[in-house]
Write a protein that holds these residues in place. Structure first.
Motif, PDB file in Angstrom:
ATOM      1  N   UNK A  63       0.840  -1.191   0.000  1.00 56.05           N
ATOM      2  CA  UNK A  63       0.000   0.000   0.000  1.00 56.05           C
ATOM      3  C   UNK A  63       0.874   1.239   0.000  1.00 56.05           C
ATOM      4  N   UNK A  64       0.569   2.171  -0.898  1.00 56.15           N
ATOM      5  CA  UNK A  64       1.356   3.391  -0.995  1.00 56.15           C
ATOM      6  C   UNK A  64       0.429   4.543  -1.342  1.00 56.15           C
ATOM      7  N   UNK A  72      -0.336   6.209  -9.210  1.00 58.80           N
ATOM      8  CA  UNK A  72      -1.673   6.803  -9.229  1.00 58.80           C
ATOM      9  C   UNK A  72      -2.682   5.787  -8.715  1.00 58.80           C
ATOM     10  N   UNK A  73      -3.814   6.254  -8.200  1.00 59.38           N
ATOM     11  CA  UNK A  73      -4.839   5.297  -7.746  1.00 59.38           C
ATOM     12  C   UNK A  73      -5.241   4.299  -8.832  1.00 59.38           C
ATOM     13  N   UNK A  76      -2.843   1.833  -4.382  1.00 56.75           N
ATOM     14  CA  UNK A  76      -2.426   3.231  -4.318  1.00 56.75           C
ATOM     15  C   UNK A  76      -3.598   4.050  -3.800  1.00 56.75           C
ATOM     16  N   UNK A  77      -3.399   4.682  -2.667  1.00 57.34           N
ATOM     17  CA  UNK A  77      -4.462   5.477  -2.071  1.00 57.34           C
ATOM     18  C   UNK A  77      -4.363   6.926  -2.516  1.00 57.34           C
ATOM     19  N   UNK A  78      -5.501   7.563  -2.603  1.00 55.67           N
ATOM     20  CA  UNK A  78      -5.520   8.962  -3.060  1.00 55.67           C
ATOM     21  C   UNK A  78      -5.406   9.932  -1.902  1.00 55.67           C
TER      22      UNK A  78
END
Length: 118
Positions: free
Chosen positions: A11-12, A86-87, A116-118
């Protein structure tokens, strides 16, 4: 038989970076192409990037300039450096390899989740 072991997912936040690794082992005497595919929920699996034995690369338009595929031939390992995430890059990423000559065989890894979290 060829085994592919992937690592490096996670997760980033958007704008961050991750590096995926895929190590091939087993009955390998000739690797023709190694690459990465991804599959997002509700979508088809798509090519992200691949690398031929001759060093040619191919990238999806959506990742050009952000992702880089590379290899360590001595270790039968490829890497995918993913920057400016990017998400919409969220997906399960699968390692893929084509080996053998004259008959070619294809193998897939088990997949690694990239979120990918926004």
């Amino acid at each position: 038989q060829v085994q592919l072991v992937e690592s490096g997912g996670g997760l980033v936040q958007a704008g961050g970076s991750l590096r995926l690794s895929c190590a091939a082992s087993g009955s390998i005497f000739r690797i023709n192409v190694m690459g990465w595919y991804r599959q997002a929920p509700g979508k088809q699996r798509e090519l992200v990037a691949d690398l031929t034995s001759g060093g040619d690369t191919d990238y999806a338009d959506s990742v050009k300039g952000r992702f880089t595929i590379s290899r360590d031939s001595a270790k039968n390992t490829i890497y995918l450096q993913m920057n400016s995430l990017k998400p919409e890059d969220t997906a399960i990423y699968y390692c893929n390899v084509h080996v053998g000559w004259p008959r070619e065989y294809e193998y897939w890894g088990q997949g690694t989740q990239v979120t990918v979290s926004s």
